[in-house]
Design a protein around this motif. Structure first.
Motif, short mmCIF file in Angstrom:
data_model
loop_
_atom_site.label_atom_id
_atom_site.label_comp_id
_atom_site.label_asym_id
_atom_site.label_seq_id
_atom_site.Cartn_x
_atom_site.Cartn_y
_atom_site.Cartn_z
N LEU A 12 4.76 -4.48 -9.79
CA LEU A 12 4.47 -3.30 -8.97
C LEU A 12 5.24 -2.08 -9.44
O LEU A 12 4.72 -0.97 -9.46
N ARG A 13 6.49 -2.29 -9.83
CA ARG A 13 7.32 -1.19 -10.29
C ARG A 13 6.73 -0.57 -11.57
O ARG A 13 6.70 0.65 -11.73
N LYS A 14 6.26 -1.42 -12.46
CA LYS A 14 5.67 -0.94 -13.71
C LYS A 14 4.33 -0.24 -13.42
O LYS A 14 4.04 0.81 -14.00
N LYS A 15 3.55 -0.80 -12.53
CA LYS A 15 2.22 -0.26 -12.22
C LYS A 15 2.31 1.05 -11.43
O LYS A 15 1.59 2.00 -11.73
N ILE A 65 10.51 5.94 -7.74
CA ILE A 65 11.11 7.25 -7.49
C ILE A 65 12.64 7.21 -7.64
O ILE A 65 13.29 8.24 -7.62
N ILE A 66 13.19 6.01 -7.77
CA ILE A 66 14.64 5.86 -7.91
C ILE A 66 14.95 5.52 -9.37
O ILE A 66 14.28 4.68 -9.97
N ASP A 67 15.98 6.19 -9.92
CA ASP A 67 16.28 5.95 -11.33
C ASP A 67 16.78 4.51 -11.54
O ASP A 67 17.25 3.85 -10.61
N GLU A 68 16.65 4.06 -12.76
CA GLU A 68 16.88 2.65 -13.10
C GLU A 68 18.28 2.14 -12.74
O GLU A 68 18.42 1.04 -12.20
N THR A 117 19.72 8.89 -1.70
CA THR A 117 19.20 9.27 -0.38
C THR A 117 17.73 8.91 -0.19
O THR A 117 17.24 8.95 0.93
N LYS A 118 17.03 8.57 -1.26
CA LYS A 118 15.60 8.26 -1.15
C LYS A 118 15.42 6.86 -0.55
O LYS A 118 16.23 5.96 -0.79
N ILE A 178 -4.45 0.09 5.35
CA ILE A 178 -3.89 1.40 5.71
C ILE A 178 -3.59 2.21 4.46
O ILE A 178 -3.89 3.41 4.40
N GLU A 179 -3.00 1.57 3.45
CA GLU A 179 -2.68 2.26 2.19
C GLU A 179 -3.92 2.76 1.46
O GLU A 179 -3.85 3.77 0.77
N LYS A 180 -5.02 2.04 1.59
CA LYS A 180 -6.26 2.48 0.94
C LYS A 180 -6.84 3.69 1.62
O LYS A 180 -7.49 4.52 1.00
N LYS A 181 -6.61 3.79 2.92
CA LYS A 181 -7.20 4.88 3.70
C LYS A 181 -6.29 6.11 3.77
O LYS A 181 -6.76 7.24 3.83
N TYR A 182 -4.97 5.89 3.78
CA TYR A 182 -4.01 6.99 3.93
C TYR A 182 -2.96 6.94 2.83
O TYR A 182 -2.60 5.89 2.36
N THR A 183 -2.46 8.12 2.49
CA THR A 183 -1.33 8.21 1.60
C THR A 183 -0.08 8.19 2.45
O THR A 183 0.14 9.12 3.25
N LEU A 184 0.70 7.15 2.33
CA LEU A 184 1.90 6.99 3.16
C LEU A 184 3.08 7.71 2.53
O LEU A 184 3.24 7.72 1.32
N ALA A 185 3.90 8.29 3.36
CA ALA A 185 5.11 8.96 2.90
C ALA A 185 6.10 7.91 2.39
O ALA A 185 6.06 6.75 2.81
N ASN A 186 6.98 8.32 1.48
CA ASN A 186 8.02 7.42 0.98
C ASN A 186 8.83 6.86 2.15
O ASN A 186 9.27 7.60 3.00
N GLY A 187 8.98 5.55 2.19
CA GLY A 187 9.72 4.91 3.26
C GLY A 187 8.88 4.44 4.42
O GLY A 187 9.35 3.72 5.29
N ALA A 188 7.62 4.84 4.45
CA ALA A 188 6.76 4.46 5.58
C ALA A 188 6.40 2.99 5.52
O ALA A 188 6.17 2.36 6.50
#
Length: 183
Positions: A25-28, A32-35, A102-103, A173-183
């Motif tokens: 999933l991380r590769k695909k 948003i967080i550095d390695e 903080t992310k 839900i993910e297919k229908k809406y773009t979720l905010a980071n952390g949602a």
């Protein structure tokens, strides 16, 4: 001949498969967080989960803890998934505070954790009443004999079903809406 319980096989398989799925999933999807911060977060999660699972597992039965000849071995041998989640969360948040991240960091872990739980619960179910995740006696149609001759709720199967439904609902839900980071 060495006998290896299915529970142990499923536990190891859950760690391996869910981590590989996380990497996929991380590769695909990207991250948003550095390695280097992600690595510290994973280390915090692992250490926190290990300590939390043993601590909470060991404190579940204080009478047994007091009777234990070796308290450290007693805590090592007792574990609980709830303690693992709480300890992992504490470990992640502590590390994030230390490194200044903080992310939100849990989104990439959602599906891999559900997959790991499903695989792990298959192992728990295989142990019947010899793993302390069996249910209370019932006359309900879902009742099963888990090894002691008593019809019980198969709570591990209920949890697997719940996780599958949760997975499908979050995916929809993910297919229908773009979720905010952390949602």
């Amino acid at each position: 001949a060495i006998k290896i319980p299915l529970h142990l096989i499923c536990e190891v398989l859950a760690y391996f498969v869910s981590f590989r799925y996380y990497m996929y999933l991380r590769k695909k999807q990207g991250d948003i967080i550095d390695e280097s911060n992600r690595l510290w977060i994973i280390i915090g999660a692992i250490l926190g989960a290990f300590i939390g699972s043993r601590l909470i597992g060991g404190l579940e039965e204080p009478d047994e803890m007091i009777k234990a000849e070796n308290v450290f071995l007693y805590f090592y041998m007792n574990k609980t998934v709830l303690g693992g989640f709480l300890g992992g969360l504490f470990g992640v948040e502590l590390i994030k505070k230390i490194i200044g991240e903080t992310k939100a960091s849990g989104d990439l872990f959602t599906y891999p954790m559900m997959l790991g739980l499903i695989i792990g619960r298959i192992g728990c179910f295989s142990m019947g009443v010899y793993e302390e995740t069996y249910g209370i006696p019932t006359h309900f149609f879902t009742g099963m004999n888990l090894g002691d001759g008593i019809m019980r709720h198969p709570v591990t199967l209920y949890e697997i079903l719940f996780l599958i439904i949760l997975w499908m609902m979050i995916s929809l839900i993910e297919k229908k809406y773009t979720l905010a980071n952390g949602a």
